[in-house]
Design a protein around this motif. Structure first.
Motif, PDB file in Angstrom:
ATOM      1  N   GLU A  43     -33.665  42.326  -7.156  1.00 31.75           N
ATOM      2  CA  GLU A  43     -32.757  43.475  -7.325  1.00 31.75           C
ATOM      3  C   GLU A  43     -32.093  43.869  -6.004  1.00 31.75           C
ATOM      4  OE1 GLU A  43     -34.592  46.840  -9.195  1.00 31.75           O
ATOM      5  OE2 GLU A  43     -32.703  47.964  -9.305  1.00 31.75           O
ATOM      6  N   HIS A  80     -28.847  36.799  -5.594  1.00 31.66           N
ATOM      7  CA  HIS A  80     -27.966  37.988  -5.580  1.00 31.66           C
ATOM      8  C   HIS A  80     -28.182  38.729  -4.277  1.00 31.66           C
ATOM      9  CE1 HIS A  80     -25.870  41.540  -7.174  1.00 31.66           C
ATOM     10  NE2 HIS A  80     -26.872  42.274  -6.741  1.00 31.66           N
ATOM     11  N   ASN A 127     -19.741  39.371  -4.449  1.00 32.82           N
ATOM     12  CA  ASN A 127     -20.024  40.436  -5.403  1.00 32.82           C
ATOM     13  C   ASN A 127     -19.021  41.578  -5.254  1.00 32.82           C
ATOM     14  OD1 ASN A 127     -21.843  41.584  -7.394  1.00 32.82           O
ATOM     15  ND2 ASN A 127     -22.612  42.977  -5.814  1.00 32.82           N
ATOM     16  N   GLU A 128     -18.450  42.004  -6.358  1.00 29.41           N
ATOM     17  CA  GLU A 128     -17.683  43.265  -6.416  1.00 29.41           C
ATOM     18  C   GLU A 128     -16.546  43.346  -5.408  1.00 29.41           C
ATOM     19  OE1 GLU A 128     -20.575  46.460  -6.268  1.00 29.41           O
ATOM     20  OE2 GLU A 128     -21.676  45.664  -7.976  1.00 29.41           O
ATOM     21  N   GLN A 206     -21.390  42.051 -14.992  1.00 26.45           N
ATOM     22  CA  GLN A 206     -22.607  42.846 -14.812  1.00 26.45           C
ATOM     23  C   GLN A 206     -23.039  43.539 -16.098  1.00 26.45           C
ATOM     24  OE1 GLN A 206     -22.344  45.332 -11.312  1.00 26.45           O
ATOM     25  NE2 GLN A 206     -21.810  43.607  -9.983  1.00 26.45           N
ATOM     26  N   HIS A 208     -22.900  46.881 -17.076  1.00 28.63           N
ATOM     27  CA  HIS A 208     -23.510  48.217 -17.031  1.00 28.63           C
ATOM     28  C   HIS A 208     -22.703  49.090 -18.003  1.00 28.63           C
ATOM     29  CE1 HIS A 208     -26.063  47.200 -13.661  1.00 28.63           C
ATOM     30  NE2 HIS A 208     -25.026  46.792 -12.951  1.00 28.63           N
TER      31      HIS A 208
HETATM   32  O1  G3I Z   1     -35.537  50.142   0.817  1.00 26.32           O
HETATM   33  C1  G3I Z   1     -35.293  51.519   1.048  1.00 26.32           C
HETATM   34  C2  G3I Z   1     -36.541  52.220   1.446  1.00 26.32           C
HETATM   35  O2  G3I Z   1     -36.982  51.696   2.663  1.00 26.32           O
HETATM   36  C3  G3I Z   1     -36.239  53.705   1.556  1.00 26.32           C
HETATM   37  O3  G3I Z   1     -37.405  54.412   1.850  1.00 26.32           O
HETATM   38  C4  G3I Z   1     -35.668  54.236   0.256  1.00 26.32           C
HETATM   39  C5  G3I Z   1     -35.280  55.693   0.334  1.00 26.32           C
HETATM   40  O4  G3I Z   1     -34.128  55.966  -0.411  1.00 26.32           O
HETATM   41  O5  G3I Z   1     -34.505  53.524  -0.020  1.00 26.32           O
HETATM   42  C6  G3I Z   1     -34.744  52.132  -0.210  1.00 26.32           C
HETATM   43  O6  G3I Z   1     -33.557  51.512  -0.468  1.00 26.32           O
HETATM   44  C7  G3I Z   1     -33.000  51.719  -1.750  1.00 26.32           C
HETATM   45  C8  G3I Z   1     -32.956  50.380  -2.464  1.00 26.32           C
HETATM   46  O7  G3I Z   1     -32.286  50.524  -3.692  1.00 26.32           O
HETATM   47  C9  G3I Z   1     -34.322  49.791  -2.731  1.00 26.32           C
HETATM   48  O8  G3I Z   1     -35.046  50.621  -3.582  1.00 26.32           O
HETATM   49  C10 G3I Z   1     -31.633  52.304  -1.587  1.00 26.32           C
HETATM   50  O9  G3I Z   1     -31.703  53.609  -1.074  1.00 26.32           O
HETATM   51  C11 G3I Z   1     -30.914  52.314  -2.912  1.00 26.32           C
HETATM   52  O10 G3I Z   1     -29.543  52.667  -2.679  1.00 26.32           O
HETATM   53  C12 G3I Z   1     -30.952  50.930  -3.525  1.00 26.32           C
HETATM   54  O11 G3I Z   1     -30.279  50.988  -4.772  1.00 26.32           O
HETATM   55  C13 G3I Z   1     -29.905  49.735  -5.283  1.00 26.32           C
HETATM   56  C14 G3I Z   1     -28.396  49.650  -5.400  1.00 26.32           C
HETATM   57  O12 G3I Z   1     -28.049  48.425  -6.007  1.00 26.32           O
HETATM   58  C15 G3I Z   1     -27.735  49.740  -4.046  1.00 26.32           C
HETATM   59  O13 G3I Z   1     -26.368  49.523  -4.128  1.00 26.32           O
HETATM   60  C16 G3I Z   1     -30.544  49.609  -6.661  1.00 26.32           C
HETATM   61  O14 G3I Z   1     -31.950  49.514  -6.518  1.00 26.32           O
HETATM   62  C17 G3I Z   1     -30.009  48.348  -7.364  1.00 26.32           C
HETATM   63  O15 G3I Z   1     -30.422  48.366  -8.714  1.00 26.32           O
HETATM   64  C18 G3I Z   1     -28.509  48.347  -7.328  1.00 26.32           C
HETATM   65  O16 G3I Z   1     -28.065  47.153  -7.932  1.00 26.32           O
HETATM   66  C19 G3I Z   1     -26.639  46.969  -7.984  1.00 26.32           C
HETATM   67  C20 G3I Z   1     -26.371  45.500  -7.868  1.00 26.32           C
HETATM   68  O17 G3I Z   1     -26.958  44.977  -6.697  1.00 26.32           O
HETATM   69  C21 G3I Z   1     -24.883  45.201  -7.881  1.00 26.32           C
HETATM   70  N1  G3I Z   1     -24.245  45.803  -9.037  1.00 26.32           N
HETATM   71  C22 G3I Z   1     -24.518  47.216  -9.256  1.00 26.32           C
HETATM   72  C23 G3I Z   1     -26.015  47.492  -9.290  1.00 26.32           C
HETATM   73  C24 G3I Z   1     -26.292  48.960  -9.569  1.00 26.32           C
HETATM   74  O18 G3I Z   1     -25.834  49.758  -8.536  1.00 26.32           O
END
Ligand code: G3I
Length: 303
Positions: A43, A80, A127-128, A206, A208
């Motif tokens: 992810e 990814h 991507n995107e 994607q 969504h």
């Molecule tokens: O890893 C850090 C961690 O160290 C920290 O303590 C924590 C506090 O917020 O954040 C963690 O990082 C987060 C990461 O996910 C891992 O959990 C980020 O803040 C958070 O923004 C991130 O979100 C991800 C998002 O992409 C970022 O753009 C989502 O999990 C993930 O599902 C999402 O996936 C994207 C695809 O890659 C591309 N298409 C859209 C999709 C949904 O947004």
């Protein structure tokens, strides 16, 4: 068959899920993961901020965990993603010199792809890259702004020469509606690449979706891309409130298109989702199958 992956395999397809390395210690999670899915997508763990947080210093720990786990379970892996404007470290974002950025981008692609060479069935190379709204053009990003529109072609050429066996995908959201300007922009890109012999093998949609599910013309979009000579894959499926009919029609659209080679849902349980408050997935917080699960399975002919 009685699981998503096994049933999808009966038509030569995969049914996958996004996996978060941080959840691999959760027994409920890993039980469902091993039972239901035959493909996994990291992810966040293969994104640039995770794999190359500072220039030339690569960190593959969490991605390795996912890939090794998948291999042990006999699952295939989607990569990814290699080039994306988001989750991009500041050191990349601040590069202003084209030769420097081109070298950095190519080095990132080759280093990450080589690490997993032979173990990734499909890579989201870019991507995107397209803008939302009516323009149908690329969005502003350090890659487009410093390298020009040709950065996508450059990325795909580098990817092909690094791992010729991996399918190379362009992946985006809001390209499911055939009439959307963004869909048409991606379509023109793929058509141009095919016409000029630029390597591209697949388009990732994607998916969504809101509670209404896929647009009525979703299958037309899939078959139109496929007619250009690429595979299509549903790469990050989730649907607000997970209406069973919406899942069924998404799955059916893929099954009706020979070159739709697989479906990935963007997480296992609702609580694992990036949009958890919308309960968009196939398993509830307790790991129980939701009505949408049944509906997706039966839409593929499983029981
Ligand atoms: O890893 C850090 C961690 O160290 C920290 O303590 C924590 C506090 O917020 O954040 C963690 O990082 C987060 C990461 O996910 C891992 O959990 C980020 O803040 C958070 O923004 C991130 O979100 C991800 C998002 O992409 C970022 O753009 C989502 O999990 C993930 O599902 C999402 O996936 C994207 C695809 O890659 C591309 N298409 C859209 C999709 C949904 O947004």
């Amino acid at each position: 068959a009685s699981t998503l992956g096994a049933q999808a395999a009966q038509s030569g397809r995969y049914f996958g899920t996004a996996v978060a390395a941080g959840r691999l210690g959760d027994g409920t999670y890993t039980t469902i993961l091993g039972r239901e899915f035959n493909s996994v997508t990291p992810e966040n763990e293969m994104k640039w901020d995770a794999t190359e947080p500072s220039r030339g210093r690569f960190n593959f720990g969490p991605a390795d965990q996912i890939v090794n786990g998948a291999t042990a379970r006999g699952q295939r892996v989607r990569g990814h993603t290699l080039v994306w404007h988001s989750q991009l470290p500041g050191w990349v974002n601040s590069i202003r010199d084209a030769n420097t950025l081109r070298g950095v981008m190519n080095n990132h692609i080759t280093t990450v792809m080589n690490r997993y060479k032979g173990r990734i069935h499909s890579w989201d190379v870019v991507n995107e890259a397209f803008a939302d709204g009516p323009s149908g053009q690329l969005r502003s990003s350090v890659f487009r702004d410093v390298l020009g529109n040709g950065f996508i072609e450059q990325a795909f050429r580098t990817a092909r020469s690094t791992d010729p066996a991996a399918k190379l995908c362009y992946n985006d959201y809001n390209i499911e509606d055939w009439n959307a300007a963004k869909t048409q922009g991606v379509y023109r890109l793929v058509r141009d690449f095919k016409a000029r012999g630029v390597p591209i093998d697949c388009v990732g949609l994607q998916a969504h979706f809101g509670a209404g599910g896929p647009p009525a013309n979703f299958q037309t979009t899939l078959s139109s891309f496929a007619a250009l000579g690429v595979d299509v894959q549903i790469t990050e499926l989730d649907i607000a409130q997970a209406p069973p009919n919406a899942y069924a029609s998404t799955v059916r659209a893929c099954l009706n298109v020979a070159r739709c080679t697989g479906i990935t849902v963007w997480g296992i349980r609702d609580s694992d989702s990036w949009r958890a408050s919308e309960n968009p997935l196939l398993f509830d917080r307790g790991g129980n199958k939701k009505p949408a699960y049944r509906s997706a399975l039966t839409a593929m002919g499983g029981t």
